[in-house]
Design a protein around this motif. Structure first.
Motif, mmCIF file in Angstrom:
data_model
loop_
_atom_site.group_PDB
_atom_site.id
_atom_site.type_symbol
_atom_site.label_atom_id
_atom_site.label_comp_id
_atom_site.label_asym_id
_atom_site.label_seq_id
_atom_site.Cartn_x
_atom_site.Cartn_y
_atom_site.Cartn_z
ATOM 1 N N GLY A 36 0.901 -1.126 -0.130
ATOM 2 C CA GLY A 36 -0.011 -0.047 0.147
ATOM 3 C C GLY A 36 0.936 1.336 -0.062
ATOM 4 O O GLY A 36 0.619 2.213 -0.589
ATOM 5 N N LYS A 37 1.925 1.291 0.857
ATOM 6 C CA LYS A 37 2.791 2.524 0.792
ATOM 7 C C LYS A 37 3.368 2.795 -0.808
ATOM 8 O O LYS A 37 3.639 4.141 -0.978
ATOM 9 C CB LYS A 37 4.030 2.014 1.664
ATOM 10 N N TYR A 38 3.514 1.935 -1.434
ATOM 11 C CA TYR A 38 3.783 1.978 -2.837
ATOM 12 C C TYR A 38 2.624 2.715 -3.919
ATOM 13 O O TYR A 38 2.855 3.734 -4.642
ATOM 14 C CB TYR A 38 4.542 0.905 -3.594
ATOM 15 N N ILE A 39 1.573 2.141 -3.709
ATOM 16 C CA ILE A 39 0.491 2.337 -4.276
ATOM 17 C C ILE A 39 -0.150 3.962 -3.838
ATOM 18 O O ILE A 39 -0.665 4.503 -4.516
ATOM 19 C CB ILE A 39 -0.748 1.496 -3.970
ATOM 20 N N ASP A 40 0.256 4.483 -2.558
ATOM 21 C CA ASP A 40 -0.232 5.634 -2.086
ATOM 22 C C ASP A 40 0.719 6.734 -2.608
ATOM 23 O O ASP A 40 0.300 7.866 -2.872
ATOM 24 C CB ASP A 40 0.027 5.733 -0.525
ATOM 25 N N LYS A 41 1.761 6.358 -3.547
ATOM 26 C CA LYS A 41 2.500 7.398 -4.236
ATOM 27 C C LYS A 41 1.985 7.606 -5.549
ATOM 28 O O LYS A 41 2.574 8.635 -6.146
ATOM 29 C CB LYS A 41 3.873 7.057 -4.232
ATOM 30 N N PHE A 42 1.108 6.968 -5.890
ATOM 31 C CA PHE A 42 0.680 7.179 -7.508
ATOM 32 C C PHE A 42 0.125 8.471 -7.455
ATOM 33 O O PHE A 42 -0.896 8.878 -6.521
ATOM 34 C CB PHE A 42 -0.346 6.028 -7.841
ATOM 35 N N ASN A 43 0.145 9.215 -8.488
ATOM 36 C CA ASN A 43 -0.298 10.724 -8.597
ATOM 37 C C ASN A 43 -1.230 10.807 -9.648
ATOM 38 O O ASN A 43 -0.930 10.952 -10.981
ATOM 39 C CB ASN A 43 0.875 11.580 -8.965
ATOM 40 N N TYR A 44 -2.563 10.693 -9.299
ATOM 41 C CA TYR A 44 -3.736 10.871 -10.375
ATOM 42 C C TYR A 44 -4.037 12.094 -10.765
ATOM 43 O O TYR A 44 -4.887 12.295 -11.500
ATOM 44 C CB TYR A 44 -4.801 10.084 -9.958
ATOM 45 N N GLY A 45 -3.453 13.175 -9.996
ATOM 46 C CA GLY A 45 -3.813 14.394 -10.170
ATOM 47 C C GLY A 45 -2.955 15.480 -10.814
ATOM 48 O O GLY A 45 -3.363 16.814 -11.122
ATOM 49 N N ILE A 46 -2.090 15.015 -11.305
ATOM 50 C CA ILE A 46 -0.745 15.818 -11.718
ATOM 51 C C ILE A 46 -1.311 16.719 -13.169
ATOM 52 O O ILE A 46 -0.842 17.833 -13.286
ATOM 53 C CB ILE A 46 0.716 14.989 -12.048
ATOM 54 N N TRP A 47 -1.977 16.021 -13.974
ATOM 55 C CA TRP A 47 -2.694 16.657 -15.302
ATOM 56 C C TRP A 47 -3.418 17.776 -14.951
ATOM 57 O O TRP A 47 -3.730 18.545 -15.776
ATOM 58 C CB TRP A 47 -3.179 15.384 -15.969
ATOM 59 N N GLU A 48 -4.044 17.969 -13.900
ATOM 60 C CA GLU A 48 -4.983 18.924 -13.400
ATOM 61 C C GLU A 48 -4.272 20.192 -13.000
ATOM 62 O O GLU A 48 -4.725 21.257 -13.303
ATOM 63 C CB GLU A 48 -5.850 18.653 -12.419
ATOM 64 N N ASN A 49 -2.853 20.186 -12.665
ATOM 65 C CA ASN A 49 -2.129 21.395 -12.291
ATOM 66 C C ASN A 49 -0.969 21.905 -13.025
ATOM 67 O O ASN A 49 -0.756 22.719 -12.902
ATOM 68 C CB ASN A 49 -1.583 20.904 -10.581
ATOM 69 N N SER A 50 -0.296 20.924 -13.724
ATOM 70 C CA SER A 50 0.576 21.083 -14.750
ATOM 71 C C SER A 50 0.186 21.742 -16.008
ATOM 72 O O SER A 50 0.505 22.681 -16.376
ATOM 73 C CB SER A 50 1.802 19.986 -14.370
ATOM 74 N N LEU A 51 0.109 20.630 -16.908
ATOM 75 C CA LEU A 51 -0.186 21.264 -18.156
ATOM 76 C C LEU A 51 -1.635 20.706 -18.456
ATOM 77 O O LEU A 51 -2.074 19.455 -17.722
ATOM 78 C CB LEU A 51 0.708 20.465 -19.421
#
Length: 316
Positions: free
Chosen positions: A49-64
């Motif tokens: 779970g500690k690895y799964i927690d690091k997935f970033n599903y929201g980066i596309w909303e804030n960067s490009l």
């Protein structure tokens, strides 16, 4: 598929890579898939779970303003590393993918990943598009995009060819038309085969479910610090990191098993320094460079323990 995406894939394949492009709209489905897996299989949540927690599903909303997800697969060889004990020269193997493997936090410093990202950025810039490396479930995206397919061992096989690939994921503002999104499937070669199940040292691959039993997987333990569980006897250890038992026995990989790259050799003094856990800052520059060439700087704190395990298993 549109002209732009066709051109991108054509150019990326000229570097020996493989790629698929899917719509950014699928990101919520990927997140849902992972959450369902965690909810149904509590051991997955407890152990990785500690690895799964690091997935970033929201980066596309804030960067490009991302419109697509690019999944890249790069063929990788098995690596052979030589260590010297007295007058005896011994070889240890490292599974494919580890030459590019790194934590999400250090990806921007990993030379090989920087090179891959630079290639992708160069190709996209010709069409005035951009891309950002991101941390998402690579195997799952490869399988859902049609780039790969799962084996019974839960490892992703690219184009039904082999599992000897590193997979990376990028967000891009490049439009995606007619993406290749599909349901998960298992390789046809796995349907009447149980070789990986029988060859798994501690039964992580089993008949009771498709998802492996994470708490029994050798890779989980030798990629992390700490003492090995008592049930991990000497027969479990076979690689300097990770595990090759299910991949070596797999018939789909048979044409690639002999693709081995000799990458580094540590003399007797260097091997001794590694075994006594000499700090990286105190190692000779030549030794440090060798460790860097096999991508073992970040995981150096695991090397002495894993090397001793191979010695005790008489593989070294």
């Amino acid at each position: 598929m549109g002209r732009v995406t066709d051109n991108f894939i054509k150019h990326i394949e000229s570097y020996g890579f493989k790629a698929r492009i899917v719509s950014i709209e699928h990101i919520k489905e990927i997140q849902s898939d992972m959450e369902n897996t965690r909810r149904i299989h509590r051991d997955i949540d407890n152990y990785i779970g500690k690895y799964i927690d690091k997935f970033n599903y929201g980066i596309w909303e804030n960067s490009l303003k991302a419109k697509s997800i690019i999944i890249i697969a790069i063929p990788q060889p098995i690596v052979r590393i030589h260590f010297t004990f007295g007058m005896k020269r011994c070889a240890a193997i490292m599974p494919p993918m580890y030459l590019l493997n790194t934590s999400n936090e250090l990806e921007k410093k990993q030379k090989k990943i920087i090179e891959v990202t630079s290639i992708i950025e160069k190709i996209l810039s010709n069409e005035n598009f951009k891309a950002i490396k991101t941390n998402l479930p690579c195997k799952l995206l490869a399988a859902r995009s049609g780039l790969g397919v799962y084996g019974r061992n839960n490892i992703c096989y690219i184009d039904n060819e082999s599992s000897f690939y590193w997979i990376g994921v990028y967000m891009s503002d490049m439009p995606c038309k007619d993406d290749s999104w599909q349901k998960n499937s298992i390789m046809n070669a796995c349907r009447n085969c149980s070789l990986c199940l029988k060859n798994c040292p501690r039964g992580a691959i089993a008949d009771d479910r498709f998802i492996i039993h994470a708490n029994k997987c050798i890779t989980l333990y030798n990629e992390c610090e700490g003492d090995f569980p008592k049930w991990m006897d000497s027969n479990c250890h076979n690689s300097i990191i990770g595990c090759m038992k299910c991949q070596m026995i797999c018939p789909v990989n048979k044409n690639y098993i002999r693709n081995i790259e000799d990458l580094a050799e540590f003399d007797n003094d260097e091997t001794k320094m590694i075994l006594v856990k000499t700090p990286l800052s105190e190692l000779p520059e030549t030794t440090y460079k060798k460790l860097k060439s096999i991508n073992f700087i970040e995981d150096y704190n695991l090397l002495a323990r894993n090397l001793k395990a191979l010695i005790s298993s008489r593989l070294l």
